[in-house]
Write a protein that holds these residues in place. Structure first.
Motif, PDB file in Angstrom:
ATOM      1  N   ASP A 123       0.812  -1.156   0.045  1.00  0.00           N
ATOM      2  CA  ASP A 123       0.018   0.040  -0.056  1.00  0.00           C
ATOM      3  C   ASP A 123       0.930   1.362   0.031  1.00  0.00           C
ATOM      4  OD1 ASP A 123      -2.298  -1.634   0.055  1.00  0.00           O
ATOM      5  OD2 ASP A 123      -2.755  -1.134   2.024  1.00  0.00           O
ATOM      6  N   CYS A 124       0.524   2.370  -0.756  1.00  0.00           N
ATOM      7  CA  CYS A 124       1.061   3.502  -0.651  1.00  0.00           C
ATOM      8  C   CYS A 124       0.967   4.320   0.647  1.00  0.00           C
ATOM      9  CB  CYS A 124       0.671   4.322  -1.802  1.00  0.00           C
ATOM     10  SG  CYS A 124       1.135   6.099  -2.017  1.00  0.00           S
ATOM     11  N   CYS A 125       2.110   5.103   0.759  1.00  0.00           N
ATOM     12  CA  CYS A 125       1.919   5.709   2.384  1.00  0.00           C
ATOM     13  C   CYS A 125       1.333   6.922   2.179  1.00  0.00           C
ATOM     14  CB  CYS A 125       3.495   5.912   2.779  1.00  0.00           C
ATOM     15  SG  CYS A 125       4.306   7.030   1.934  1.00  0.00           S
TER      16      CYS A 125
ATOM     17  N   GLN B  86      -5.368   9.893   5.561  1.00  0.00           N
ATOM     18  CA  GLN B  86      -6.012   8.862   5.742  1.00  0.00           C
ATOM     19  C   GLN B  86      -4.991   7.627   5.338  1.00  0.00           C
ATOM     20  OE1 GLN B  86     -10.126   8.271   4.867  1.00  0.00           O
ATOM     21  NE2 GLN B  86     -10.358  10.510   4.517  1.00  0.00           N
ATOM     22  N   MET B  87      -4.443   7.737   4.218  1.00  0.00           N
ATOM     23  CA  MET B  87      -3.385   6.723   3.745  1.00  0.00           C
ATOM     24  C   MET B  87      -2.246   6.502   4.680  1.00  0.00           C
ATOM     25  SD  MET B  87      -3.473   7.705  -0.370  1.00  0.00           S
ATOM     26  CE  MET B  87      -2.647   6.144  -0.715  1.00  0.00           C
ATOM     27  N   VAL B  88      -1.831   7.534   5.125  1.00  0.00           N
ATOM     28  CA  VAL B  88      -0.577   7.507   5.928  1.00  0.00           C
ATOM     29  C   VAL B  88      -0.946   6.980   7.454  1.00  0.00           C
ATOM     30  CG1 VAL B  88      -0.367   9.885   6.844  1.00  0.00           C
ATOM     31  CG2 VAL B  88       1.673   8.283   6.629  1.00  0.00           C
ATOM     32  N   ASP B  89      -2.129   7.350   7.832  1.00  0.00           N
ATOM     33  CA  ASP B  89      -2.764   6.759   9.124  1.00  0.00           C
ATOM     34  C   ASP B  89      -2.756   5.213   9.156  1.00  0.00           C
ATOM     35  OD1 ASP B  89      -2.565   9.356  10.223  1.00  0.00           O
ATOM     36  OD2 ASP B  89      -4.665   9.533  10.041  1.00  0.00           O
ATOM     37  N   GLU B  90      -3.252   4.807   7.854  1.00  0.00           N
ATOM     38  CA  GLU B  90      -3.579   3.549   7.794  1.00  0.00           C
ATOM     39  C   GLU B  90      -2.297   2.555   7.615  1.00  0.00           C
ATOM     40  OE1 GLU B  90      -6.099   0.205   4.674  1.00  0.00           O
ATOM     41  OE2 GLU B  90      -5.104   2.005   3.890  1.00  0.00           O
ATOM     42  N   LYS B  91      -1.275   3.334   7.171  1.00  0.00           N
ATOM     43  CA  LYS B  91       0.055   2.773   6.875  1.00  0.00           C
ATOM     44  C   LYS B  91       0.621   2.645   8.497  1.00  0.00           C
ATOM     45  CE  LYS B  91       2.434   1.787   4.073  1.00  0.00           C
ATOM     46  NZ  LYS B  91       2.792   0.587   3.372  1.00  0.00           N
ATOM     47  N   ILE B  92       0.632   3.518   9.226  1.00  0.00           N
ATOM     48  CA  ILE B  92       1.032   3.648  10.546  1.00  0.00           C
ATOM     49  C   ILE B  92       0.508   2.829  11.307  1.00  0.00           C
ATOM     50  CG2 ILE B  92       1.165   4.851  12.662  1.00  0.00           C
ATOM     51  CD1 ILE B  92       1.449   7.536  10.840  1.00  0.00           C
ATOM     52  N   ARG B  93      -0.934   2.246  11.387  1.00  0.00           N
ATOM     53  CA  ARG B  93      -1.596   1.209  11.990  1.00  0.00           C
ATOM     54  C   ARG B  93      -0.818  -0.172  11.701  1.00  0.00           C
ATOM     55  NH1 ARG B  93      -6.385   4.380  10.606  1.00  0.00           N
ATOM     56  NH2 ARG B  93      -6.725   3.114   9.082  1.00  0.00           N
ATOM     57  N   HIS B  94      -0.709  -0.215  10.301  1.00  0.00           N
ATOM     58  CA  HIS B  94      -0.179  -1.578  10.036  1.00  0.00           C
ATOM     59  C   HIS B  94       1.364  -1.726  10.758  1.00  0.00           C
ATOM     60  CE1 HIS B  94      -3.209  -2.790   7.515  1.00  0.00           C
ATOM     61  NE2 HIS B  94      -3.015  -1.911   6.522  1.00  0.00           N
ATOM     62  N   ILE B  95       2.130  -0.469  10.677  1.00  0.00           N
ATOM     63  CA  ILE B  95       3.411  -0.491  11.331  1.00  0.00           C
ATOM     64  C   ILE B  95       3.178  -0.858  12.772  1.00  0.00           C
ATOM     65  CG2 ILE B  95       5.383   1.025  12.232  1.00  0.00           C
ATOM     66  CD1 ILE B  95       4.867   2.479   9.383  1.00  0.00           C
ATOM     67  N   GLU B  96       2.326  -0.367  13.527  1.00  0.00           N
ATOM     68  CA  GLU B  96       1.996  -0.542  14.965  1.00  0.00           C
ATOM     69  C   GLU B  96       1.775  -2.077  15.145  1.00  0.00           C
ATOM     70  OE1 GLU B  96       0.782   3.358  16.999  1.00  0.00           O
ATOM     71  OE2 GLU B  96      -0.875   2.556  15.756  1.00  0.00           O
ATOM     72  N   GLU B  97       1.058  -2.601  14.115  1.00  0.00           N
ATOM     73  CA  GLU B  97       0.830  -3.979  14.261  1.00  0.00           C
ATOM     74  C   GLU B  97       1.873  -5.063  14.438  1.00  0.00           C
ATOM     75  OE1 GLU B  97      -1.966  -5.359  11.093  1.00  0.00           O
ATOM     76  OE2 GLU B  97      -3.353  -3.375  11.517  1.00  0.00           O
TER      77      GLU B  97
ATOM     78  N   MET C  35      10.098  10.496   5.104  1.00  0.00           N
ATOM     79  CA  MET C  35       9.515  11.980   5.828  1.00  0.00           C
ATOM     80  C   MET C  35       7.969  12.228   5.994  1.00  0.00           C
ATOM     81  SD  MET C  35      10.744  15.482   4.120  1.00  0.00           S
ATOM     82  CE  MET C  35       9.816  15.298   2.731  1.00  0.00           C
ATOM     83  N   ASN C  36       7.281  11.510   5.044  1.00  0.00           N
ATOM     84  CA  ASN C  36       5.929  11.519   4.961  1.00  0.00           C
ATOM     85  C   ASN C  36       5.245  10.893   6.418  1.00  0.00           C
ATOM     86  OD1 ASN C  36       3.232  12.210   4.367  1.00  0.00           O
ATOM     87  ND2 ASN C  36       2.871   9.991   3.398  1.00  0.00           N
ATOM     88  N   ILE C  37       5.697   9.238   6.409  1.00  0.00           N
ATOM     89  CA  ILE C  37       5.428   8.450   7.554  1.00  0.00           C
ATOM     90  C   ILE C  37       5.985   8.821   8.875  1.00  0.00           C
ATOM     91  CG2 ILE C  37       5.401   6.320   8.449  1.00  0.00           C
ATOM     92  CD1 ILE C  37       5.992   5.516   5.381  1.00  0.00           C
ATOM     93  N   GLY C  38       7.263   9.436   8.674  1.00  0.00           N
ATOM     94  CA  GLY C  38       7.794   9.854  10.045  1.00  0.00           C
ATOM     95  C   GLY C  38       7.402  11.049  10.620  1.00  0.00           C
ATOM     96  N   GLY C  39       6.946  11.899   9.752  1.00  0.00           N
ATOM     97  CA  GLY C  39       6.454  13.095  10.427  1.00  0.00           C
ATOM     98  C   GLY C  39       5.027  13.011  10.862  1.00  0.00           C
TER      99      GLY C  39
END
Length: 256
Positions: free
Chosen positions: A169-171, A187-198, A213-217
């Motif tokens: 999935d795109c970040c 919304q896309m980056v928030d979904e990516k972060i949820r998967h990272i937390e999993e 930079m996008n995800i980390g920020g």
């Protein structure tokens, strides 16, 4: 073997330490690294925004800057993929199209070059952490490189690399997409972060500074404790178990 480093805009502005790590790794592997003068933005922001004609100028400048290079290595799958787009720009200019093909054929993303050209799978890195890997869209879908980053990370001593759910999935960055379509991008980056937390990972690793930079920020604004590192920072690490010095320096050098 002579290698020219394509530094990228984000590399020069925000990730200078990553460029240093890339250079040190390549030199340890026997490469002679130079940074050609005259390199500018590759034109990707304009191209991705639909201004293909306006991309020709920057493309010609980059072709001239790297034309005499033996190999071109870039710490970003996204920017490396842009060089591979150049031949299509000049369908109506045969001379420039041939020069663009020459550039594309010798351009590699950093990990791709190490594995595919140098034939190296273990750079001698040591980094003790539980980590997961974000694979960027441009690197996997446009450049077609899906394995080299995994191959190198699997040989890092002490690294517990766990799969990232829906890693394809795109970040949500997408260059100007994150600016023009901010609500969707968020919304896309928030979904990516949820998967990272999993994954319960302590560290997120990536090969594209723009994605990091996008995800980390976003994680920083949400107060998430996950460290964000470019893959070169991990591959240039010799952190032994219990030694947090390199991790601390990496955290400081990653601008979000």
């Amino acid at each position: 073997m002579k290698v020219s480093l394509f530094t990228t805009c984000l590399g020069e502005m925000f990730y200078v330490d990553v460029l240093k790590d890339v250079t040190e790794i390549l030199e340890r592997l026997g490469c002679e690294v130079d940074v050609p003068e005259g390199q500018i933005c590759c034109g990707q922001p304009a191209y991705n925004s639909g201004y293909a004609k306006d991309t020709k100028g920057p493309a010609k400048q980059m072709i001239k800057a790297f034309e005499n290079s033996e190999y071109i290595v870039c710490p970003s799958g996204s920017c490396a993929a842009m060089f591979h787009e150049y031949p299509d720009f000049f369908a109506d200019e045969p001379e420039w199209q041939e020069r663009a093909k020459n550039i594309a054929e010798k351009t590699y993303e950093f990990t791709q070059f190490i594995v595919r050209v140098l034939g190296v799978v273990d750079v001698g890195a040591e980094y003790h952490a539980r980590a997961t890997l974000h694979t960027s869209c441009h690197m996997t879908r446009l450049l077609g490189e899906r394995d080299s980053h995994y191959t190198l990370l699997k040989h890092v001593k002490g690294l517990d690399l766990v799969p990232l759910p829906n890693n394809y999935d795109c970040c949500g960055f997408g260059g100007t997409f994150s600016v023009k379509m901010f609500p969707i991008s968020e919304q896309m980056v928030d979904e990516k972060i949820r998967h990272i937390e999993e994954t319960d990972a302590e560290v997120l690793i990536g090969a594209d500074a723009s994605c990091l930079m996008n995800i980390g920020g976003r994680m920083k604004r949400l107060g998430k404790p996950v460290k964000v590192l470019h893959i070169a920072q991990v591959l240039n690490s010799h952190q032994t178990e219990g030694d947090e010095r390199y991790a601390d320096e990496s955290r400081k050098s990653t601008v979000l």
